[in-house]
Scaffold this motif. Structure first.
Motif, PDB file in Angstrom:
ATOM      1  N   ASP A 180      -4.768  -5.568 -14.769  1.00  0.00           N
ATOM      2  CA  ASP A 180      -5.594  -4.718 -13.907  1.00  0.00           C
ATOM      3  C   ASP A 180      -6.581  -5.516 -13.061  1.00  0.00           C
ATOM      4  O   ASP A 180      -6.655  -5.340 -11.846  1.00  0.00           O
ATOM      5  CB  ASP A 180      -6.356  -3.674 -14.730  1.00  0.00           C
ATOM      6  CG  ASP A 180      -5.438  -2.581 -15.266  1.00  0.00           C
ATOM      7  OD1 ASP A 180      -4.332  -2.396 -14.711  1.00  0.00           O
ATOM      8  OD2 ASP A 180      -5.822  -1.929 -16.248  1.00  0.00           O
ATOM      9  N   ILE A 181      -7.307  -6.411 -13.695  1.00  0.00           N
ATOM     10  CA  ILE A 181      -8.327  -7.157 -12.946  1.00  0.00           C
ATOM     11  C   ILE A 181      -7.688  -8.099 -11.926  1.00  0.00           C
ATOM     12  O   ILE A 181      -8.155  -8.220 -10.795  1.00  0.00           O
ATOM     13  CB  ILE A 181      -9.305  -7.898 -13.882  1.00  0.00           C
ATOM     14  CG1 ILE A 181     -10.516  -8.362 -13.088  1.00  0.00           C
ATOM     15  CG2 ILE A 181      -8.654  -9.056 -14.599  1.00  0.00           C
ATOM     16  CD1 ILE A 181     -11.719  -8.687 -13.935  1.00  0.00           C
ATOM     17  N   CYS A 182      -6.589  -8.734 -12.280  1.00  0.00           N
ATOM     18  CA  CYS A 182      -5.975  -9.711 -11.373  1.00  0.00           C
ATOM     19  C   CYS A 182      -5.176  -9.035 -10.270  1.00  0.00           C
ATOM     20  O   CYS A 182      -5.186  -9.489  -9.122  1.00  0.00           O
ATOM     21  CB  CYS A 182      -5.112 -10.681 -12.170  1.00  0.00           C
ATOM     22  SG  CYS A 182      -6.095 -11.611 -13.374  1.00  0.00           S
ATOM     23  N   TYR A 183      -4.499  -7.941 -10.583  1.00  0.00           N
ATOM     24  CA  TYR A 183      -3.734  -7.218  -9.566  1.00  0.00           C
ATOM     25  C   TYR A 183      -4.673  -6.642  -8.507  1.00  0.00           C
ATOM     26  O   TYR A 183      -4.331  -6.577  -7.330  1.00  0.00           O
ATOM     27  CB  TYR A 183      -2.905  -6.109 -10.220  1.00  0.00           C
ATOM     28  CG  TYR A 183      -1.919  -5.453  -9.280  1.00  0.00           C
ATOM     29  CD1 TYR A 183      -0.681  -6.034  -9.031  1.00  0.00           C
ATOM     30  CD2 TYR A 183      -2.236  -4.266  -8.630  1.00  0.00           C
ATOM     31  CE1 TYR A 183       0.220  -5.448  -8.154  1.00  0.00           C
ATOM     32  CE2 TYR A 183      -1.334  -3.664  -7.759  1.00  0.00           C
ATOM     33  CZ  TYR A 183      -0.108  -4.259  -7.529  1.00  0.00           C
ATOM     34  OH  TYR A 183       0.787  -3.676  -6.662  1.00  0.00           O
ATOM     35  N   ASN A 184      -5.859  -6.244  -8.924  1.00  0.00           N
ATOM     36  CA  ASN A 184      -6.817  -5.641  -7.995  1.00  0.00           C
ATOM     37  C   ASN A 184      -7.724  -6.656  -7.306  1.00  0.00           C
ATOM     38  O   ASN A 184      -8.504  -6.293  -6.433  1.00  0.00           O
ATOM     39  CB  ASN A 184      -7.647  -4.580  -8.722  1.00  0.00           C
ATOM     40  CG  ASN A 184      -6.794  -3.383  -9.084  1.00  0.00           C
ATOM     41  OD1 ASN A 184      -6.110  -2.825  -8.231  1.00  0.00           O
ATOM     42  ND2 ASN A 184      -6.802  -3.000 -10.337  1.00  0.00           N
ATOM     43  N   ASP A 185      -7.616  -7.934  -7.681  1.00  0.00           N
ATOM     44  CA  ASP A 185      -8.387  -8.995  -7.031  1.00  0.00           C
ATOM     45  C   ASP A 185      -7.596  -9.461  -5.809  1.00  0.00           C
ATOM     46  O   ASP A 185      -6.581 -10.135  -5.937  1.00  0.00           O
ATOM     47  CB  ASP A 185      -8.604 -10.157  -8.002  1.00  0.00           C
ATOM     48  CG  ASP A 185      -9.342 -11.334  -7.383  1.00  0.00           C
ATOM     49  OD1 ASP A 185      -9.731 -11.265  -6.184  1.00  0.00           O
ATOM     50  OD2 ASP A 185      -9.506 -12.348  -8.090  1.00  0.00           O
ATOM     51  N   THR A 186      -8.061  -9.094  -4.632  1.00  0.00           N
ATOM     52  CA  THR A 186      -7.310  -9.400  -3.407  1.00  0.00           C
ATOM     53  C   THR A 186      -7.933 -10.540  -2.595  1.00  0.00           C
ATOM     54  O   THR A 186      -7.502 -10.783  -1.464  1.00  0.00           O
ATOM     55  CB  THR A 186      -7.210  -8.145  -2.509  1.00  0.00           C
ATOM     56  OG1 THR A 186      -8.529  -7.734  -2.145  1.00  0.00           O
ATOM     57  CG2 THR A 186      -6.458  -7.029  -3.226  1.00  0.00           C
ATOM     58  N   GLN A 187      -8.919 -11.229  -3.128  1.00  0.00           N
ATOM     59  CA  GLN A 187      -9.564 -12.324  -2.397  1.00  0.00           C
ATOM     60  C   GLN A 187      -8.533 -13.392  -2.014  1.00  0.00           C
ATOM     61  O   GLN A 187      -7.660 -13.683  -2.805  1.00  0.00           O
ATOM     62  CB  GLN A 187     -10.670 -12.958  -3.227  1.00  0.00           C
ATOM     63  CG  GLN A 187     -11.874 -12.065  -3.382  1.00  0.00           C
ATOM     64  CD  GLN A 187     -12.508 -11.721  -2.048  1.00  0.00           C
ATOM     65  OE1 GLN A 187     -12.734 -12.590  -1.214  1.00  0.00           O
ATOM     66  NE2 GLN A 187     -12.773 -10.451  -1.837  1.00  0.00           N
ATOM     67  N   PRO A 188      -8.571 -13.980  -0.844  1.00  0.00           N
ATOM     68  CA  PRO A 188      -9.573 -13.846   0.215  1.00  0.00           C
ATOM     69  C   PRO A 188      -9.317 -12.694   1.167  1.00  0.00           C
ATOM     70  O   PRO A 188     -10.008 -12.553   2.163  1.00  0.00           O
ATOM     71  CB  PRO A 188      -9.455 -15.182   0.952  1.00  0.00           C
ATOM     72  CG  PRO A 188      -8.011 -15.519   0.853  1.00  0.00           C
ATOM     73  CD  PRO A 188      -7.589 -15.013  -0.519  1.00  0.00           C
ATOM     74  N   PHE A 189      -8.329 -11.843   0.873  1.00  0.00           N
ATOM     75  CA  PHE A 189      -8.048 -10.688   1.724  1.00  0.00           C
ATOM     76  C   PHE A 189      -9.003  -9.548   1.375  1.00  0.00           C
ATOM     77  O   PHE A 189      -9.447  -9.440   0.232  1.00  0.00           O
ATOM     78  CB  PHE A 189      -6.606 -10.215   1.513  1.00  0.00           C
ATOM     79  CG  PHE A 189      -5.576 -11.285   1.730  1.00  0.00           C
ATOM     80  CD1 PHE A 189      -5.124 -11.562   3.012  1.00  0.00           C
ATOM     81  CD2 PHE A 189      -5.058 -12.009   0.660  1.00  0.00           C
ATOM     82  CE1 PHE A 189      -4.169 -12.555   3.212  1.00  0.00           C
ATOM     83  CE2 PHE A 189      -4.107 -12.991   0.858  1.00  0.00           C
ATOM     84  CZ  PHE A 189      -3.664 -13.267   2.147  1.00  0.00           C
ATOM     85  N   ASP A 190      -9.277  -8.679   2.331  1.00  0.00           N
ATOM     86  CA  ASP A 190     -10.078  -7.481   2.068  1.00  0.00           C
ATOM     87  C   ASP A 190      -9.292  -6.507   1.197  1.00  0.00           C
ATOM     88  O   ASP A 190      -9.838  -5.804   0.377  1.00  0.00           O
ATOM     89  CB  ASP A 190     -10.485  -6.787   3.375  1.00  0.00           C
ATOM     90  CG  ASP A 190     -11.441  -7.630   4.192  1.00  0.00           C
ATOM     91  OD1 ASP A 190     -12.197  -8.415   3.587  1.00  0.00           O
ATOM     92  OD2 ASP A 190     -11.442  -7.488   5.426  1.00  0.00           O
ATOM     93  N   ARG A 191      -7.984  -6.468   1.439  1.00  0.00           N
ATOM     94  CA  ARG A 191      -7.070  -5.628   0.655  1.00  0.00           C
ATOM     95  C   ARG A 191      -5.721  -6.331   0.635  1.00  0.00           C
ATOM     96  O   ARG A 191      -5.492  -7.270   1.398  1.00  0.00           O
ATOM     97  CB  ARG A 191      -6.959  -4.229   1.242  1.00  0.00           C
ATOM     98  CG  ARG A 191      -6.459  -4.214   2.674  1.00  0.00           C
ATOM     99  CD  ARG A 191      -6.416  -2.798   3.248  1.00  0.00           C
ATOM    100  NE  ARG A 191      -6.088  -2.802   4.656  1.00  0.00           N
ATOM    101  CZ  ARG A 191      -4.874  -2.981   5.159  1.00  0.00           C
ATOM    102  NH1 ARG A 191      -3.856  -3.164   4.351  1.00  0.00           N
ATOM    103  NH2 ARG A 191      -4.661  -2.980   6.449  1.00  0.00           N
TER     104      ARG A 191
END
Length: 193
Positions: A180-191
């Motif tokens: 959950d935490i890694c899939y939702n971490d989109t850095q450096p993209f905004d999304r």
């Protein structure tokens, strides 16, 4: 000296005759720098203070059936003998640049830790476009709904199980723990792109 670890993160298509020579692949790598996603990731690596030398991305011949990998402290390798098209090189470069970004921004990233490795693989699989439905169709996966997450999970398992420190069970447990935490971490993209 820190232990060197190759992240075998870009599973190659089935090795095929007609892969590129190192020289041909180096030219394809140079062309990949025109790709908007590659440009974006390169800029964000540099903005984060990460080094990106001229030889950061290299073409090599690989014995293993992988498309490429990231070696912390050294850079990215693209397996020329497994590349046939520019799009394949672009995908490997994008995927591995996400690993390089993760390695740079996380002060304590340990590639021998199954959870750390799984997290970067989840991010690279999700953000790179590796699991776009057209790519999945070309690989023979015909699922219409939920294909992207299934693809990311399948590819994370392939890569993390290739880590000599991670058994199949450890890879699965690590992936599930950080999903959950890694899939939702989109850095450096905004999304997610």
């Amino acid at each position: 000296m820190a232990e060197e670890h190759v992240v075998n993160s870009s599973p190659a298509p089935v090795p095929v005759p007609g892969g590129k020579t190192i020289e041909e692949c180096e030219e394809m790598i140079r062309k990949s720098f025109r790709n908007p996603m590659v440009k974006f990731l390169k800029e964000h690596l540099q903005q984060a203070g990460c080094s990106f030398k001229d030889n950061f991305i290299k073409a090599v011949n690989c014995d293993k059936p992988i498309g490429g990998g990231y070696v912390n402290g050294e850079g990215i390798m693209v397996c020329s003998n497994h590349m046939r098209m520019q799009d394949q090189v672009n995908q490997v470069v994008i995927h591995e640049l996400i690993h390089a970004y993760d390695d740079c921004r996380a002060a304590n990233l340990n590639w021998t830790n199954c959870a750390h490795h799984a997290c970067s693989e989840i991010r690279a699989g999700h953000l790179s476009g590796d699991c776009h439905y057209k790519r999945e169709l070309l690989r023979g996966y015909m699922k219409i709904r939920g294909h992207e997450q299934d693809c990311v999970k399948r590819r994370v398992m392939e890569s993390v199980m290739a880590n000599p420190n991670c058994s199949k069970e450890a890879a699965k447990d690590a992936m599930e723990a950080v999903w959950d935490i890694c899939y939702n971490d989109t850095q450096p993209f905004d999304r997610a792109p």
